[in-house]
Scaffold this active site. Structure first.
Site, mmCIF file in Angstrom:
data_model
loop_
_atom_site.group_PDB
_atom_site.id
_atom_site.type_symbol
_atom_site.label_atom_id
_atom_site.label_comp_id
_atom_site.label_asym_id
_atom_site.label_seq_id
_atom_site.Cartn_x
_atom_site.Cartn_y
_atom_site.Cartn_z
ATOM 1 N N VAL A 59 -46.409 48.148 -9.512
ATOM 2 C CA VAL A 59 -46.057 49.413 -8.866
ATOM 3 C C VAL A 59 -46.148 50.595 -9.826
ATOM 4 C CG1 VAL A 59 -44.571 48.331 -7.135
ATOM 5 C CG2 VAL A 59 -43.577 49.095 -9.309
ATOM 6 N N ASN A 85 -38.103 47.522 -4.377
ATOM 7 C CA ASN A 85 -37.262 46.527 -5.030
ATOM 8 C C ASN A 85 -37.762 46.122 -6.413
ATOM 9 O OD1 ASN A 85 -35.312 44.112 -5.060
ATOM 10 N ND2 ASN A 85 -37.310 43.111 -5.159
ATOM 11 N N TYR A 153 -32.077 50.974 -18.392
ATOM 12 C CA TYR A 153 -31.846 50.533 -17.013
ATOM 13 C C TYR A 153 -30.900 51.492 -16.298
ATOM 14 C CZ TYR A 153 -30.829 47.357 -13.128
ATOM 15 O OH TYR A 153 -30.694 46.798 -11.877
ATOM 16 N N LYS A 157 -31.658 53.861 -12.950
ATOM 17 C CA LYS A 157 -30.929 53.701 -11.699
ATOM 18 C C LYS A 157 -30.157 54.961 -11.310
ATOM 19 C CE LYS A 157 -32.449 49.633 -10.812
ATOM 20 N NZ LYS A 157 -33.378 49.426 -9.663
#
Length: 248
Positions: A59, A85, A153, A157
């Site tokens: 992606v 996802n 991370y 997010k």
């Protein structure tokens, strides 16, 4: 006609479970990830070759994402759901030991990849008849509160939260909704370590509870099946005994 969903990161874990749940609920499902053998396993578990399309790639690759959506429309005629996802993580390291490559890799997959897929989904949603569709972005409990040594991370997010809100706002006039799905400790191969003990903010290592990942698939099917005039901006599903609410 059956509705069509694209699920990225469909080769295992949350993506695989969600794809299976959608297929069992009657959806056409396009499975996207980098590992063709694992995607084929997911397709077999979905139990319907007619309802599944496997598309292999990353992606973070803009050309691949465009191909993913063009193949979906060519096969099924439209796109009704994107489940963003696909994800990546970096080793749990102090910030001063984190390399630029580690940071950029996580941002490229988790944020840039989600943006690219969302952009192509919105193009499809606006061009089809009837217009509209739904995007579910896989956030995390870390979109709200970080774990120790998780800067790449956590940053990605937190950015997903902003991306999700922007999609929801800009898509409102076109029957496009967006949900940030925050998942905490779903039982997958990636969470096996939690039973051994994971680092807590106070320096202790503590085993953490998990829950059956099948419930995430059920949540995705529920959100995906809502009518266009119903929005779910944020949905948190987590192990009831996970220490998130007391983290920090």
């Amino acid at each position: 006609m059956p509705k069509t969903a694209i699920v990225t990161g469909a080769s295992s874990g949350i993506g695989r479970e969600s794809a299976i749940a959608l297929c069992k609920a009657g959806w056409n499902v396009v499975l996207a990830a980098r590992r063709e053998d694992a995607l084929n396993e997911t397709a077999a578990l979905c139990g319907s070759a007619e309802k599944c399309l496997v598309v292999v790639g990353s992606v973070a690759d803009e050309a691949f994402v465009k191909t993913l959506f063009s193949k979906t429309v060519a096969r099924f005629g439209r796109v009704d759901l994107l489940f963003n996802n696909a994800g990546s993580n970096a080793p749990a390291l102090p910030l001063e030991d984190m390399t630029l490559e580690m940071f950029q890799n996580v941002i490229s997959v988790n944020l840039v990849g989600s943006f690219l897929c969302a952009r192509e989904a919105v193009k499809a949603f606006k061009s089809q008849t009837p217009i509209g569709g739904r995007i579910i972005n896989n956030g995390s409990l870390s979109a709200h509160t970080p774990r120790p040594n998780s800067a790449p991370y956590t940053t990605s997010k937190h950015a997903i939260a902003g991306l999700s809100k922007s999609i929801a706002l800009d898509g409102r006039a076109f029957d496009i909704t967006c949900t940030q799905l925050d998942i905490g400790n779903a039982e997958t191969p990636l969470t096996a370590r939690m039973h051994m003990g994971v680092l807590q903010p106070d320096g202790r290592r503590m085993a953490e509870s998990t829950f059956d990942v099948a419930h995430v698939g059920e949540a995705v099917v529920h959100i995906a099946g809502l009518p266009a005039d119903v929005a779910v901006p944020q949905f948190t599903i987590m192990a009831s005994k996970a220490p998130f609410l007391g983290r920090g």
